[in-house]
Scaffold this active site. Structure first.
Site, PDB file in Angstrom:
ATOM      1  CG  HIS A  44      40.616   9.276  51.966  1.00 51.82           C
ATOM      2  ND1 HIS A  44      40.160   9.741  53.160  1.00 51.82           N
ATOM      3  CD2 HIS A  44      39.546   9.305  51.128  1.00 51.82           C
ATOM      4  CE1 HIS A  44      38.883  10.055  53.071  1.00 51.82           C
ATOM      5  NE2 HIS A  44      38.481   9.780  51.846  1.00 51.82           N
ATOM      6  CG  HIS A  63      38.435   5.948  54.207  1.00 51.97           C
ATOM      7  ND1 HIS A  63      39.068   5.876  52.991  1.00 51.97           N
ATOM      8  CD2 HIS A  63      37.179   6.360  53.945  1.00 51.97           C
ATOM      9  CE1 HIS A  63      38.223   6.223  52.032  1.00 51.97           C
ATOM     10  NE2 HIS A  63      37.072   6.519  52.582  1.00 51.97           N
ATOM     11  CB  CYS A  73      22.872  11.503  46.154  1.00 54.33           C
ATOM     12  SG  CYS A  73      24.675  11.679  46.051  1.00 54.33           S
ATOM     13  CB  CYS A 111      24.852  10.048  49.731  1.00 56.57           C
ATOM     14  SG  CYS A 111      25.633  11.635  49.878  1.00 56.57           S
ATOM     15  CB  CYS A 150      23.971  15.473  46.626  1.00 56.05           C
ATOM     16  SG  CYS A 150      24.891  14.876  48.061  1.00 56.05           S
ATOM     17  CG  HIS A 166      28.521  12.891  46.314  1.00 56.42           C
ATOM     18  ND1 HIS A 166      27.845  12.525  47.450  1.00 56.42           N
ATOM     19  CD2 HIS A 166      29.694  12.197  46.331  1.00 56.42           C
ATOM     20  CE1 HIS A 166      28.563  11.651  48.130  1.00 56.42           C
ATOM     21  NE2 HIS A 166      29.691  11.433  47.483  1.00 56.42           N
ATOM     22  CE  LYS A 212      33.540  16.577  49.370  1.00 53.14           C
ATOM     23  NZ  LYS A 212      33.006  15.994  48.234  1.00 53.14           N
ATOM     24  CE  LYS A 230      37.743   8.016  43.657  1.00 55.91           C
ATOM     25  NZ  LYS A 230      37.237   6.763  43.147  1.00 55.91           N
TER      26      LYS A 230
HETATM   27  N1  MSP Z   1      29.905   2.747  53.595  1.00 56.75           N
HETATM   28  C1  MSP Z   1      29.458   3.885  54.290  1.00 56.75           C
HETATM   29  C2  MSP Z   1      29.329   3.596  55.774  1.00 56.75           C
HETATM   30  C3  MSP Z   1      28.452   2.457  56.131  1.00 56.75           C
HETATM   31  S1  MSP Z   1      28.522   2.115  57.832  1.00 56.75           S
HETATM   32  C4  MSP Z   1      27.303   1.029  58.076  1.00 56.75           C
HETATM   33  C5  MSP Z   1      30.427   5.050  54.087  1.00 56.75           C
HETATM   34  N2  MSP Z   1      31.627   4.734  53.633  1.00 56.75           N
HETATM   35  S2  MSP Z   1      32.764   5.777  53.213  1.00 56.75           S
HETATM   36  O1  MSP Z   1      33.832   4.943  52.739  1.00 56.75           O
HETATM   37  O2  MSP Z   1      32.252   6.743  52.332  1.00 56.75           O
HETATM   38  O3  MSP Z   1      33.204   6.548  54.484  1.00 56.75           O
HETATM   39  C6  MSP Z   1      33.733   5.885  55.551  1.00 56.75           C
HETATM   40  C7  MSP Z   1      34.112   6.781  56.707  1.00 56.75           C
HETATM   41  O4  MSP Z   1      35.145   7.688  56.359  1.00 56.75           O
HETATM   42  C8  MSP Z   1      32.955   7.597  57.253  1.00 56.75           C
HETATM   43  O5  MSP Z   1      32.940   7.485  58.656  1.00 56.75           O
HETATM   44  C9  MSP Z   1      33.290   8.989  56.806  1.00 56.75           C
HETATM   45  O6  MSP Z   1      32.728   9.930  57.636  1.00 56.75           O
HETATM   46  C10 MSP Z   1      34.807   8.964  56.877  1.00 56.75           C
HETATM   47  N3  MSP Z   1      35.394  10.000  56.059  1.00 56.75           N
HETATM   48  C11 MSP Z   1      35.352  10.113  54.704  1.00 56.75           C
HETATM   49  N4  MSP Z   1      35.983  11.280  54.358  1.00 56.75           N
HETATM   50  C12 MSP Z   1      36.419  11.915  55.463  1.00 56.75           C
HETATM   51  C13 MSP Z   1      37.188  13.061  55.715  1.00 56.75           C
HETATM   52  N5  MSP Z   1      37.572  13.866  54.757  1.00 56.75           N
HETATM   53  N6  MSP Z   1      37.547  13.312  57.000  1.00 56.75           N
HETATM   54  C14 MSP Z   1      37.218  12.471  58.034  1.00 56.75           C
HETATM   55  N7  MSP Z   1      36.491  11.389  57.827  1.00 56.75           N
HETATM   56  C15 MSP Z   1      35.963  11.152  56.583  1.00 56.75           C
HETATM   57  O7  MSP Z   1      30.054   6.170  54.347  1.00 56.75           O
END
Ligand code: MSP
Length: 471
Positions: free
Chosen positions: A18, A21, A128, A131, A145, A148, A294, A297
């Site tokens: 999304h 990411h 959690c 996380c 959490c 979540h 936020k 999904k």
């Molecule tokens: N797998 C772990 C990271 C391991 S790194 C050794 C993880 N993955 S994640 O898929 O949940 O998140 C990936 C990235 O997307 C993170 O940097 C997270 O901060 C970012 N984001 C997820 N949701 C976000 C927003 N709503 N806005 C901006 N960035 C966000 O955590």
């Protein structure tokens, strides 16, 4: 600086990409494009990838009736496709199920154990799954959490191997305070320092109850805690890929603010325990919300990069909108309405019109010029990029475009003879080409279209606008 190594977080495969990411990955792309311009392509290494082990993935796979590996194999390409359409030019896409990564993880953890930083104990407390994190009392909000709130934390009591984080954190704090590695922005550094000063507990590095993971080399009843496995990706890629060893230590890890502790404390502690050099910096960006909510999904408001690309007719518009939407480190709220307005004012009417206007004038005035060579980004834009102030770099660049537009209004070359107008047009074309070099870091396709229009002897107006009207 002779080389640069930039990494992004690796993404859990229980979710599809999304715009949150996408932002992390885009920042990585901008940073690496900048350094490639300065140092040459071969001296930059940009790593991204997917995080594929652990309880969360195991559960998500089971819900789909797939084995965790088949499940990961089906989702990882979704990230690769998203990065392709966003024109993310990474050098390697790592997957934590790659056996070459697994080997480096096992070796590194063995080393930590040999060095005396691991012991066996029993973990009792809450976990959690969202996380993939053990929770302390102070993490909880109303017993849940905060990230979540729909998932009840699970009580767990299991035999684990622990990392002596309490002892290692003293060294971590010293190194942060001595500026041995940087945490951006400053306010996040302050938060980490103050949390370290409050005291730190040892953490589990293995799970007895989770089967989907890398087996602990000295006790195969356990798997390695997924965060430990995942963090090591930054190092492992430089070890198993030929010719990449020289890139360690990383110059910057790009992450979201929710995982700053893992990257600035746990990761550093593991490296210190293994006797490996520490990365130079961690850049922790803020979160996006959509219309104040936020991204989730369950709320059904997830926006994929592809959706935005369709709406705005290409990757560059989306790159511009996302990168200019927030100040580094701050949260930002986005809405289609604001994106539409920004698209119209800065891209369609702004840069798009300017390019069309100058090209049209060149055509009318039969302007001819010998092709101009391009230079590197100007110094104020470089400074902003090196400080990770991408929105400010874009503001500077757009101010330059507006200033050029204003100059054309003043000069009124259309009222002048071809000869006199030619002098003005030369200045405009040179300016646009000069700016296109900075632009290529952020909007690579647009910069290359601009260069195609103006780096020719006989310039003519393009038949389609750079940024078409939307809606
Ligand atoms: N797998 C772990 C990271 C391991 S790194 C050794 C993880 N993955 S994640 O898929 O949940 O998140 C990936 C990235 O997307 C993170 O940097 C997270 O901060 C970012 N984001 C997820 N949701 C976000 C927003 N709503 N806005 C901006 N960035 C966000 O955590």
């Amino acid at each position: 600086m002779s080389q640069f190594y930039v990494t992004t977080t690796i993404y859990y495969v229980n979710d599809v990409p999304h715009i949150g990411h996408a932002y992390t990955t885009l920042v990585g792309d901008v940073v690496s494009r900048y350094w490639r311009l300065k140092l040459g392509k071969e001296n930059v290494f940009f790593l991204t990838g997917t995080d594929e082990h652990g309880q969360k993935i195991q559960q998500a796979a089971a819900e789909k009736g797939l084995s965790p590996k088949d499940f990961a194999d089906s989702v990882a390409p979704r990230f690769q496709e998203a990065w392709k359409v966003l024109n993310i030019d990474y050098d390697f896409f790592i997957r934590t199920t790659d056996p070459r990564h697994e080997q480096v993880v096992s070796k590194l953890l063995e080393k930590v154990r040999e060095n005396g930083y691991i012991y066996k104990g029993v973990y009792k407390g809450l976990y959690c799954v969202g996380c993939e994190k053990f929770l302390t009392e102070s993490d909880l909000v109303d017993g849940k959490c905060p990230l979540h709130p729909n998932k009840k934390p699970e009580y767990q009591e299991e035999e684990n191997y622990f990392l002596k984080l309490k002892e290692l954190s003293i060294d971590v704090l010293k190194r942060i305070e001595a500026g041995q590695y940087e945490i951006f922005p400053q306010k996040r550094k302050n938060e980490i320092v103050s949390r370290l000063k409050q005291g730190v507990e040892d953490i589990s590095v293995s799970r007895a109850g989770v089967s989907w993971g890398i087996l602990l080399p000295w006790d195969k009843k356990h798997t390695i805690y997924v965060w430990v496995d995942a963090l090591i990706n930054y190092f492992s890629a430089t070890q198993f890929l030929k010719g990449k060893e020289r890139f360690w230590p990383a110059d910057v890890h790009i992450i979201g603010k929710d995982i700053t502790w893992f990257h600035t404390v746990i990761w550093q502690a593991l490296l210190i325990a293994a006797g490996i050099k520490l990365p130079k910096a961690v850049l922790s960006h803020g979160f996006f919300t959509i219309d104040g909510q936020k991204i989730s999904k369950s709320l059904g408001n997830v926006i994929s990069p592809q959706q935005l690309i369709e709406r705005y007719g290409g990757a560059d518009a989306v790159r511009y909108l996302l990168l200019s939407a927030s100040q580094m480190g701050e949260d930002a709220d986005i809405s289609f309405q604001r994106f539409d307005e920004k698209y119209l004012s800065d891209l369609a009417n702004g840069l798009g019109n300017l390019v069309q206007r100058v090209a049209k004038l060149c055509e009318l005035k039969k302007f001819a010029i010998s092709p101009i060579s391009l230079n590197s980004p100007n110094s104020s834009i470089s400074t902003h990029i090196e400080r990770f102030e991408f929105n400010l770099a874009l503001e500077d660049l757009w101010q330059e475009f507006s200033a050029l537009d204003a100059k054309i209004n003043l000069d009124k070359p259309w009222e002048k003879s071809d000869d006199k107008a030619g002098k003005d047009l030369k200045v405009y074309v040179e300016k646009i080409l000069e700016l296109s070099s900075s632009l290529s870091i952020f909007l690579p396709q647009t910069a290359s279209k601009i260069q195609q229009i103006f780096k020719v002897t006989k310039i003519s107006a393009p038949s389609t606008p750079l940024f078409p009207r939307i809606g």
